[in-house]
Design a protein around this motif. Sequence first.
Motif, PDB file in Angstrom:
ATOM      1  N   ASN A 123      12.085  60.430 -44.119  1.00  0.00           N
ATOM      2  CA  ASN A 123      13.196  60.821 -43.128  1.00  0.00           C
ATOM      3  C   ASN A 123      14.182  60.195 -42.422  1.00  0.00           C
ATOM      4  O   ASN A 123      13.568  59.110 -41.366  1.00  0.00           O
ATOM      5  CB  ASN A 123      12.613  62.177 -42.138  1.00  0.00           C
ATOM      6  N   PRO A 124      15.090  60.720 -41.621  1.00  0.00           N
ATOM      7  CA  PRO A 124      15.785  59.004 -40.829  1.00  0.00           C
ATOM      8  C   PRO A 124      15.776  60.070 -40.065  1.00  0.00           C
ATOM      9  O   PRO A 124      15.088  60.698 -39.244  1.00  0.00           O
ATOM     10  CB  PRO A 124      17.623  59.927 -41.356  1.00  0.00           C
ATOM     11  N   ARG A 125      15.871  58.766 -39.036  1.00  0.00           N
ATOM     12  CA  ARG A 125      15.666  59.580 -37.471  1.00  0.00           C
ATOM     13  C   ARG A 125      17.166  59.190 -37.435  1.00  0.00           C
ATOM     14  O   ARG A 125      17.532  58.794 -37.279  1.00  0.00           O
ATOM     15  CB  ARG A 125      15.562  58.193 -36.965  1.00  0.00           C
ATOM     16  N   ARG A 126      16.973  60.491 -36.451  1.00  0.00           N
ATOM     17  CA  ARG A 126      18.928  60.451 -36.058  1.00  0.00           C
ATOM     18  C   ARG A 126      18.935  61.313 -34.516  1.00  0.00           C
ATOM     19  O   ARG A 126      17.737  61.245 -34.127  1.00  0.00           O
ATOM     20  CB  ARG A 126      18.880  61.987 -36.505  1.00  0.00           C
ATOM     21  N   HIS A 127      20.045  61.123 -33.697  1.00  0.00           N
ATOM     22  CA  HIS A 127      19.943  61.146 -32.279  1.00  0.00           C
ATOM     23  C   HIS A 127      21.618  61.784 -31.831  1.00  0.00           C
ATOM     24  O   HIS A 127      22.984  60.777 -32.560  1.00  0.00           O
ATOM     25  CB  HIS A 127      19.736  59.768 -31.412  1.00  0.00           C
ATOM     26  N   THR A 128      22.250  62.339 -31.566  1.00  0.00           N
ATOM     27  CA  THR A 128      23.058  62.991 -31.484  1.00  0.00           C
ATOM     28  C   THR A 128      23.488  63.501 -29.523  1.00  0.00           C
ATOM     29  O   THR A 128      22.668  63.804 -29.248  1.00  0.00           O
ATOM     30  CB  THR A 128      23.691  64.000 -32.536  1.00  0.00           C
ATOM     31  N   THR A 129      24.165  63.122 -29.233  1.00  0.00           N
ATOM     32  CA  THR A 129      25.056  63.508 -27.890  1.00  0.00           C
ATOM     33  C   THR A 129      26.706  64.041 -27.660  1.00  0.00           C
ATOM     34  O   THR A 129      26.863  62.798 -28.359  1.00  0.00           O
ATOM     35  CB  THR A 129      25.023  62.429 -26.670  1.00  0.00           C
ATOM     36  N   ARG A 142      19.538  52.978 -25.199  1.00  0.00           N
ATOM     37  CA  ARG A 142      18.283  53.322 -24.855  1.00  0.00           C
ATOM     38  C   ARG A 142      17.218  53.587 -26.100  1.00  0.00           C
ATOM     39  O   ARG A 142      16.243  53.051 -26.774  1.00  0.00           O
ATOM     40  CB  ARG A 142      17.975  54.771 -24.572  1.00  0.00           C
ATOM     41  N   GLN A 143      18.278  54.504 -27.079  1.00  0.00           N
ATOM     42  CA  GLN A 143      17.427  54.982 -28.709  1.00  0.00           C
ATOM     43  C   GLN A 143      17.345  53.719 -29.821  1.00  0.00           C
ATOM     44  O   GLN A 143      16.521  53.854 -30.398  1.00  0.00           O
ATOM     45  CB  GLN A 143      18.698  55.546 -28.957  1.00  0.00           C
ATOM     46  N   LEU A 144      17.899  52.741 -29.200  1.00  0.00           N
ATOM     47  CA  LEU A 144      18.094  51.698 -30.088  1.00  0.00           C
ATOM     48  C   LEU A 144      16.344  50.888 -30.429  1.00  0.00           C
ATOM     49  O   LEU A 144      15.757  50.776 -31.020  1.00  0.00           O
ATOM     50  CB  LEU A 144      19.546  50.597 -30.196  1.00  0.00           C
ATOM     51  N   THR A 145      16.166  51.064 -28.585  1.00  0.00           N
ATOM     52  CA  THR A 145      15.150  50.123 -28.469  1.00  0.00           C
ATOM     53  C   THR A 145      13.847  51.220 -28.195  1.00  0.00           C
ATOM     54  O   THR A 145      13.250  50.475 -29.175  1.00  0.00           O
ATOM     55  CB  THR A 145      15.502  50.008 -26.733  1.00  0.00           C
ATOM     56  N   VAL A 146      14.143  52.858 -28.429  1.00  0.00           N
ATOM     57  CA  VAL A 146      12.916  53.263 -29.108  1.00  0.00           C
ATOM     58  C   VAL A 146      12.871  53.157 -30.678  1.00  0.00           C
ATOM     59  O   VAL A 146      11.437  52.912 -30.445  1.00  0.00           O
ATOM     60  CB  VAL A 146      13.696  54.942 -28.600  1.00  0.00           C
ATOM     61  N   TRP A 147      14.064  52.873 -31.349  1.00  0.00           N
ATOM     62  CA  TRP A 147      13.311  52.525 -32.725  1.00  0.00           C
ATOM     63  C   TRP A 147      12.850  50.655 -32.913  1.00  0.00           C
ATOM     64  O   TRP A 147      12.700  50.949 -34.165  1.00  0.00           O
ATOM     65  CB  TRP A 147      14.681  52.848 -33.595  1.00  0.00           C
ATOM     66  N   GLY A 148      13.547  50.651 -31.881  1.00  0.00           N
ATOM     67  CA  GLY A 148      12.213  49.532 -32.047  1.00  0.00           C
ATOM     68  C   GLY A 148      13.580  48.452 -32.392  1.00  0.00           C
ATOM     69  O   GLY A 148      12.898  46.733 -33.083  1.00  0.00           O
ATOM     70  N   LEU A 149      14.585  48.605 -32.571  1.00  0.00           N
ATOM     71  CA  LEU A 149      15.570  47.380 -33.387  1.00  0.00           C
ATOM     72  C   LEU A 149      16.091  46.047 -31.854  1.00  0.00           C
ATOM     73  O   LEU A 149      16.296  44.909 -31.940  1.00  0.00           O
ATOM     74  CB  LEU A 149      16.897  47.958 -33.390  1.00  0.00           C
ATOM     75  N   SER A 188      13.508  44.329 -30.656  1.00  0.00           N
ATOM     76  CA  SER A 188      12.383  43.024 -30.632  1.00  0.00           C
ATOM     77  C   SER A 188      12.621  42.569 -32.133  1.00  0.00           C
ATOM     78  O   SER A 188      12.568  42.071 -32.410  1.00  0.00           O
ATOM     79  CB  SER A 188      11.754  43.785 -30.201  1.00  0.00           C
ATOM     80  N   ALA A 189      11.991  43.807 -33.140  1.00  0.00           N
ATOM     81  CA  ALA A 189      12.343  43.630 -34.772  1.00  0.00           C
ATOM     82  C   ALA A 189      14.001  42.676 -34.999  1.00  0.00           C
ATOM     83  O   ALA A 189      13.466  41.878 -36.056  1.00  0.00           O
ATOM     84  CB  ALA A 189      11.706  44.357 -35.194  1.00  0.00           C
ATOM     85  N   HIS A 190      14.401  43.158 -34.726  1.00  0.00           N
ATOM     86  CA  HIS A 190      16.181  43.524 -35.311  1.00  0.00           C
ATOM     87  C   HIS A 190      17.513  42.530 -34.236  1.00  0.00           C
ATOM     88  O   HIS A 190      17.985  43.562 -34.171  1.00  0.00           O
ATOM     89  CB  HIS A 190      16.519  43.976 -36.274  1.00  0.00           C
ATOM     90  N   THR A 191      16.962  41.982 -33.694  1.00  0.00           N
ATOM     91  CA  THR A 191      18.008  41.807 -31.603  1.00  0.00           C
ATOM     92  C   THR A 191      19.253  41.184 -32.449  1.00  0.00           C
ATOM     93  O   THR A 191      20.184  41.699 -31.979  1.00  0.00           O
ATOM     94  CB  THR A 191      17.435  40.118 -31.114  1.00  0.00           C
ATOM     95  N   GLU A 192      19.260  40.583 -33.906  1.00  0.00           N
ATOM     96  CA  GLU A 192      21.088  39.945 -33.807  1.00  0.00           C
ATOM     97  C   GLU A 192      22.327  41.703 -33.988  1.00  0.00           C
ATOM     98  O   GLU A 192      22.717  42.100 -33.713  1.00  0.00           O
ATOM     99  CB  GLU A 192      21.261  39.319 -35.509  1.00  0.00           C
ATOM    100  N   PRO A 193      21.039  42.326 -35.325  1.00  0.00           N
ATOM    101  CA  PRO A 193      21.737  43.710 -35.660  1.00  0.00           C
ATOM    102  C   PRO A 193      21.637  44.725 -34.373  1.00  0.00           C
ATOM    103  O   PRO A 193      22.346  45.486 -34.083  1.00  0.00           O
ATOM    104  CB  PRO A 193      21.242  44.380 -36.505  1.00  0.00           C
ATOM    105  N   TYR A 194      21.095  44.904 -32.711  1.00  0.00           N
ATOM    106  CA  TYR A 194      20.430  44.932 -31.642  1.00  0.00           C
ATOM    107  C   TYR A 194      21.800  44.813 -31.537  1.00  0.00           C
ATOM    108  O   TYR A 194      22.529  45.939 -31.260  1.00  0.00           O
ATOM    109  CB  TYR A 194      19.780  45.232 -31.463  1.00  0.00           C
ATOM    110  N   TYR A 195      22.232  43.658 -30.501  1.00  0.00           N
ATOM    111  CA  TYR A 195      23.347  43.217 -29.112  1.00  0.00           C
ATOM    112  C   TYR A 195      25.120  43.876 -30.957  1.00  0.00           C
ATOM    113  O   TYR A 195      25.227  43.930 -30.057  1.00  0.00           O
ATOM    114  CB  TYR A 195      23.433  41.975 -29.446  1.00  0.00           C
ATOM    115  N   SER A 196      25.116  43.635 -32.050  1.00  0.00           N
ATOM    116  CA  SER A 196      25.691  43.883 -32.861  1.00  0.00           C
ATOM    117  C   SER A 196      26.047  45.358 -32.679  1.00  0.00           C
ATOM    118  O   SER A 196      27.380  45.784 -32.216  1.00  0.00           O
ATOM    119  CB  SER A 196      25.528  43.708 -34.064  1.00  0.00           C
TER     120      SER A 196
END
Length: 151
Positions: free
Chosen positions: A9-15, A33-40, A42-50
């Motif tokens: 199932n996809p993980r979703r967040h809408t605001t 906050r949401q990307l951190t909750v999903w772990g991006l 630490s595991a995917h730092t370049e996509p996280y900052y992008s």
Amino acid sequence: MTTEIPLDNPRRHTTVLAATPKGAAICRRIARRQLTVWGLNSAHTEPYYSALLIVAELAANAITHGRVPGRGFELHLCLTTAARRGTTLRIEISDCRGDRLPALPTALAPNSQSGRGLTLINALADRWGTIPRHPNAKTVWAELDLAADAS
């Protein structure tokens, strides 16, 4: 023609946020906050900052070019895993100005103070585009492909 079959199932967040500078700042914090909750972070730092830069640019465009007095804008984040593509982060920002579609600038003056946001998004995202929304709104979306081990 092939169709993607979700592996989970996809993980979703809408605001929904106010179309103000404060709303854009809150949008950036929520995305971080949401990307951190999903772990991006630490595991995917370049996509996280992008992703954070894409959210910031799209939110700024929504409050600058897509603002309608009294109406807000919407942030939607979705993390999906599909058999063909792997894990993808999709960022969507929707605003109330469907008559103002984003377009990449053809040329910019070196001292220009604006106009580089979509160029950055084009460089950072694996794909991006727009979707019309009824009755007169739009969604600008960007996708980032993540490494196969995204969770």
